[in-house]
Design a protein around this motif. Structure first.
Motif, PDB file in Angstrom:
ATOM      1  N   LEU A   1       0.842  -1.196   0.000  1.00 14.86           N
ATOM      2  CA  LEU A   1       0.000   0.000   0.000  1.00 14.86           C
ATOM      3  C   LEU A   1       0.877   1.245   0.000  1.00 14.86           C
ATOM      4  O   LEU A   1       1.808   1.368   0.792  1.00 14.86           O
ATOM      5  CB  LEU A   1      -0.891  -0.011   1.246  1.00 14.86           C
ATOM      6  CG  LEU A   1      -1.833   1.174   1.433  1.00 14.86           C
ATOM      7  CD1 LEU A   1      -2.835   1.238   0.295  1.00 14.86           C
ATOM      8  CD2 LEU A   1      -2.541   1.055   2.765  1.00 14.86           C
ATOM      9  N   GLN A   2       0.580   2.173  -0.892  1.00 20.63           N
ATOM     10  CA  GLN A   2       1.294   3.448  -0.937  1.00 20.63           C
ATOM     11  C   GLN A   2       0.293   4.584  -0.935  1.00 20.63           C
ATOM     12  O   GLN A   2      -0.732   4.528  -1.619  1.00 20.63           O
ATOM     13  CB  GLN A   2       2.176   3.529  -2.186  1.00 20.63           C
ATOM     14  CG  GLN A   2       3.387   2.608  -2.139  1.00 20.63           C
ATOM     15  CD  GLN A   2       4.343   2.855  -3.284  1.00 20.63           C
ATOM     16  OE1 GLN A   2       3.927   3.084  -4.416  1.00 20.63           O
ATOM     17  NE2 GLN A   2       5.636   2.815  -2.994  1.00 20.63           N
ATOM     18  N   LEU A   3       0.615   5.611  -0.170  1.00 20.17           N
ATOM     19  CA  LEU A   3      -0.249   6.775  -0.035  1.00 20.17           C
ATOM     20  C   LEU A   3       0.574   8.018  -0.369  1.00 20.17           C
ATOM     21  O   LEU A   3       1.641   8.225   0.221  1.00 20.17           O
ATOM     22  CB  LEU A   3      -0.791   6.866   1.395  1.00 20.17           C
ATOM     23  CG  LEU A   3      -1.476   5.605   1.945  1.00 20.17           C
ATOM     24  CD1 LEU A   3      -1.715   5.723   3.441  1.00 20.17           C
ATOM     25  CD2 LEU A   3      -2.780   5.352   1.212  1.00 20.17           C
ATOM     26  N   VAL A   4       0.085   8.833  -1.282  1.00 17.61           N
ATOM     27  CA  VAL A   4       0.830  10.023  -1.701  1.00 17.61           C
ATOM     28  C   VAL A   4      -0.085  11.235  -1.578  1.00 17.61           C
ATOM     29  O   VAL A   4      -1.124  11.317  -2.240  1.00 17.61           O
ATOM     30  CB  VAL A   4       1.341   9.895  -3.147  1.00 17.61           C
ATOM     31  CG1 VAL A   4       2.072  11.163  -3.553  1.00 17.61           C
ATOM     32  CG2 VAL A   4       2.253   8.678  -3.282  1.00 17.61           C
ATOM     33  N   GLU A   5       0.323  12.174  -0.699  1.00 16.65           N
ATOM     34  CA  GLU A   5      -0.492  13.363  -0.473  1.00 16.65           C
ATOM     35  C   GLU A   5      -0.097  14.495  -1.403  1.00 16.65           C
ATOM     36  O   GLU A   5       1.034  14.582  -1.877  1.00 16.65           O
ATOM     37  CB  GLU A   5      -0.354  13.889   0.962  1.00 16.65           C
ATOM     38  CG  GLU A   5      -0.706  12.930   2.057  1.00 16.65           C
ATOM     39  CD  GLU A   5       0.518  12.301   2.649  1.00 16.65           C
ATOM     40  OE1 GLU A   5       0.442  11.783   3.765  1.00 16.65           O
ATOM     41  OE2 GLU A   5       1.576  12.322   1.968  1.00 16.65           O
ATOM     42  N   SER A   6      -1.033  15.410  -1.574  1.00 17.84           N
ATOM     43  CA  SER A   6      -0.759  16.663  -2.270  1.00 17.84           C
ATOM     44  C   SER A   6      -1.749  17.696  -1.746  1.00 17.84           C
ATOM     45  O   SER A   6      -2.755  17.352  -1.114  1.00 17.84           O
ATOM     46  CB  SER A   6      -0.909  16.497  -3.781  1.00 17.84           C
ATOM     47  OG  SER A   6      -2.222  16.110  -4.122  1.00 17.84           O
ATOM     48  N   GLY A   7      -1.430  18.976  -1.990  1.00 17.34           N
ATOM     49  CA  GLY A   7      -2.397  20.025  -1.715  1.00 17.34           C
ATOM     50  C   GLY A   7      -2.139  20.892  -0.511  1.00 17.34           C
ATOM     51  O   GLY A   7      -2.943  21.767  -0.218  1.00 17.34           O
ATOM     52  N   GLY A   8      -1.044  20.679   0.204  1.00 19.02           N
ATOM     53  CA  GLY A   8      -0.784  21.547   1.336  1.00 19.02           C
ATOM     54  C   GLY A   8      -0.388  22.946   0.889  1.00 19.02           C
ATOM     55  O   GLY A   8      -0.301  23.232  -0.301  1.00 19.02           O
ATOM     56  N   GLY A   9      -0.167  23.832   1.844  1.00 18.64           N
ATOM     57  CA  GLY A   9       0.235  25.187   1.509  1.00 18.64           C
ATOM     58  C   GLY A   9       0.003  26.136   2.661  1.00 18.64           C
ATOM     59  O   GLY A   9      -0.217  25.706   3.797  1.00 18.64           O
ATOM     60  N   SER A  10       0.050  27.427   2.351  1.00 18.27           N
ATOM     61  CA  SER A  10      -0.122  28.464   3.361  1.00 18.27           C
ATOM     62  C   SER A  10      -1.367  29.280   3.062  1.00 18.27           C
ATOM     63  O   SER A  10      -1.601  29.667   1.917  1.00 18.27           O
ATOM     64  CB  SER A  10       1.092  29.393   3.368  1.00 18.27           C
ATOM     65  OG  SER A  10       2.259  28.694   3.703  1.00 18.27           O
TER      66      SER A  10
END
Length: 129
Positions: free
Chosen positions: A2-11
């Motif tokens: 299982l692999q989980l890849v996040e995106s979308g963070g920021g300030s």
């Protein structure tokens, strides 16, 4: 595996919104639930939201009414919509697959370092006042 890849963070500034996405690759083992945990600087990991075995989303008290967790089975993604953000929401956010009991328990109790689970690489969210 299982692999989980996040995106979308920021300030963002207080009151702003962000959407985090998690791409899920591989098989989510039976008895594991998907969700997000976060780790403020210098603190332990705490649950934010999780989808329980019945498919319904559960939330930590501190984010109820502001965060929405959804899973898109067609695209195999998990999304966390975060609205009305405040500086207390600043943290590194991790997409996670945890044993379901742990996933729900950590919405109220910080995750123990001994708790086993699968985590993405993390994405930083910074909320300024």
């Amino acid at each position: 595996q299982l692999q989980l890849v996040e995106s979308g963070g920021g300030s963002v500034q207080t009151g702003g919104s962000l959407t985090l996405s998690c791409t899920i690759s591989g098989f989510v083992y039976h008895g594991y639930c998907l969700g997000y945990v976060r780790q403020p600087a210098g603190q332990g990991r705490e649950g934010v939201a999780a989808i329980d075995e019945d498919g319904s989303a559960k939330y930590a008290e501190s984010v109820k009414g502001r965060f929405t967790l959804t899973r898109d089975h067609a695209t195999n993604t998990l999304s966390l919509q975060m609205n009305n953000l405040n500086p207390d929401d600043s943290a590194t956010y991790y997409c996670a697959a945890l044993p379901c009991r742990t996933a729900i328990l950590t919405l109220a109790v910080p995750l123990s370092p001994a708790d086993f689970g699968y985590f993405g690489q993390g994405t930083l969210v910074t909320v300024s006042s």
